[in-house]
Design an enzyme around this catalytic site. Structure first.
Site, short mmCIF file in Angstrom:
data_model
loop_
_atom_site.label_atom_id
_atom_site.label_comp_id
_atom_site.label_asym_id
_atom_site.label_seq_id
_atom_site.Cartn_x
_atom_site.Cartn_y
_atom_site.Cartn_z
N CYS A 182 0.89 -1.16 0.00
CA CYS A 182 0.00 0.00 0.00
C CYS A 182 0.93 1.20 0.00
O CYS A 182 1.52 1.53 1.02
CB CYS A 182 -0.90 0.00 1.23
SG CYS A 182 -1.82 1.56 1.40
N CYS B 52 -0.34 4.22 2.39
CA CYS B 52 -0.31 4.12 3.85
C CYS B 52 0.07 2.69 4.23
O CYS B 52 1.21 2.30 4.02
CB CYS B 52 -1.64 4.53 4.48
SG CYS B 52 -3.11 3.88 3.68
N SER B 53 -0.86 1.92 4.79
CA SER B 53 -0.49 0.56 5.20
C SER B 53 -1.70 -0.36 5.12
O SER B 53 -1.88 -1.23 5.97
CB SER B 53 0.07 0.58 6.62
OG SER B 53 -0.87 1.18 7.50
N CYS B 54 -2.54 -0.19 4.11
CA CYS B 54 -3.73 -1.03 3.96
C CYS B 54 -3.32 -2.49 3.90
O CYS B 54 -2.34 -2.84 3.22
CB CYS B 54 -4.50 -0.64 2.70
SG CYS B 54 -5.18 1.04 2.82
#
Lengths: 219, 105
Positions: free
Chosen positions: A113, A116-118
């Site tokens: 991602c 961000c950090s999906c």
């Protein structure tokens, strides 16, 4: 003021707040404000943390192992992942959807991602720090093969690398290739071969010889 | 690919060649900079999702927007010199409002 305690020297195990990072202090301040204003109850915050921490990659491993032994389940998983994982008792959090992509001898998917950090936390637990790092998020889209080599996976030129940038409310889980030499293993033994990183796609699933189960010969 | 979550009709369908809008917008959006202005092929229609460009600014995310999985060749995104392998691809989830037909450019 003779009874004025020096707290820091009397409680050496207690870290003063100045040790917390700015972001950690901000998160605490926000939580306290939300509780004070009655938006959430402190108990709700605690319960959510508990729920989040209770999720582990073992859930994803179970899904993958089932797909390896049950072709019909695998077909359902690839077509409608949400419904298929629900069969195993797993529900997805929030309103994020789930898609499962299959790695084969010819095609290798790896997930990032970049924004961000999906991450499919419902099946893998909280994402590892490296997944959230700027280095991974930048490099995975530009030089995925170099990144995977650092994780110990050297893919040949005959394999197409498909990097998925999970930029929306759709989470991706990789269905790794079933390892050679895993014929005849039980579903539970197979699940032990499925690591978190193999479900992100930066590595393959473990070879049977890499696990304790196979080494001890238990079936 | 098993990412077809909805049969809802959209402006694009799998196989369509699309160009990602290169607009610079002042609000939060989820379109990575490195695909803006790049040409790709729709691989899947992933269904309607809340619009993050509304939700990030206090909105409800309604109406939902269709999400597409768009495939780009690594060589088209980074140039032939930087690509590790000419067959490798990048798949990015892009909302419908960021897609244009190739010939409308």
């Amino acid at each position: 003021m003779t009874d004025n305690h020096d707290h820091e020297s009397e409680h050496p195990g207690v870290q003063p707040d100045s040790e917390l990072s700015r972001r950690a202090r901000r998160a605490i301040a926000m939580r306290e404000l939300l509780v004070q204003k009655g938006v959430v109850a402190a108990e709700e915050v605690r319960e959510q943390i508990e729920r989040t921490r209770a999720r582990t990659p073992a859930h994803g491993s179970r899904v993958v192992a089932r797909a390896w032994v049950d072709p019909d389940f695998k077909a359902r998983l690839l077509a409608d992942a949400r419904a298929a994982v629900y069969e195993l008792g797993y529900t997805l959090t929030h309103d994020a959807e789930l898609a499962v992509v299959e790695n084969t001898d010819e095609v290798h998917h790896v997930i990032v991602c970049t924004l961000c950090s999906c991450y499919p936390t419902s099946l893998l637990g909280p994402p590892p720090d490296w997944y959230k790092s700027f280095a991974y998020r930048k490099r995975a889209v530009v030089e995925p093969r170099a990144v995977m080599r650092e994780f110990g996976l050297d893919l040949g030129d005959h394999v197409q690398v498909r990097v998925i940038d999970s930029a929306a409310d759709l989470r991706y889980l990789v269905l790794p290739r079933r390892p050679v030499g895993s014929d005849g293993m039980s579903e539970g033994e197979l699940a032990a071969l499925v690591t978190r990183d193999s479900m992100i796609g930066v590595t393959s699933a473990l070879e049977p010889s890499q696990t304790r189960v196979a080494a001890s010969g238990t079936r | 690919m098993g990412v077809t979550l909805s049969a809802a009709p959209g402006l694009f369908e799998p196989g369509d060649t699309v160009v990602i809008r290169s607009d610079s917008v002042p609000h939060h959006h989820r379109t990575p900079w490195f695909i803006k202005g790049k040409t790709g092929v729709v691989r899947a229609v992933s269904g309607p999702f809340h619009n993050p460009e509304s939700r990030a600014h206090g909105g409800t995310g309604a109406p939902k927007r269709l999400l597409y999985q768009v495939e780009f060749r690594q060589t088209d995104v980074w140039g032939g010199v930087r690509a590790e392998n000419r067959a490798d691809v990048l798949l990015v989830d892009v909302y419908e409002q960021w897609l244009e037909r190739e010939d409308s450019q």
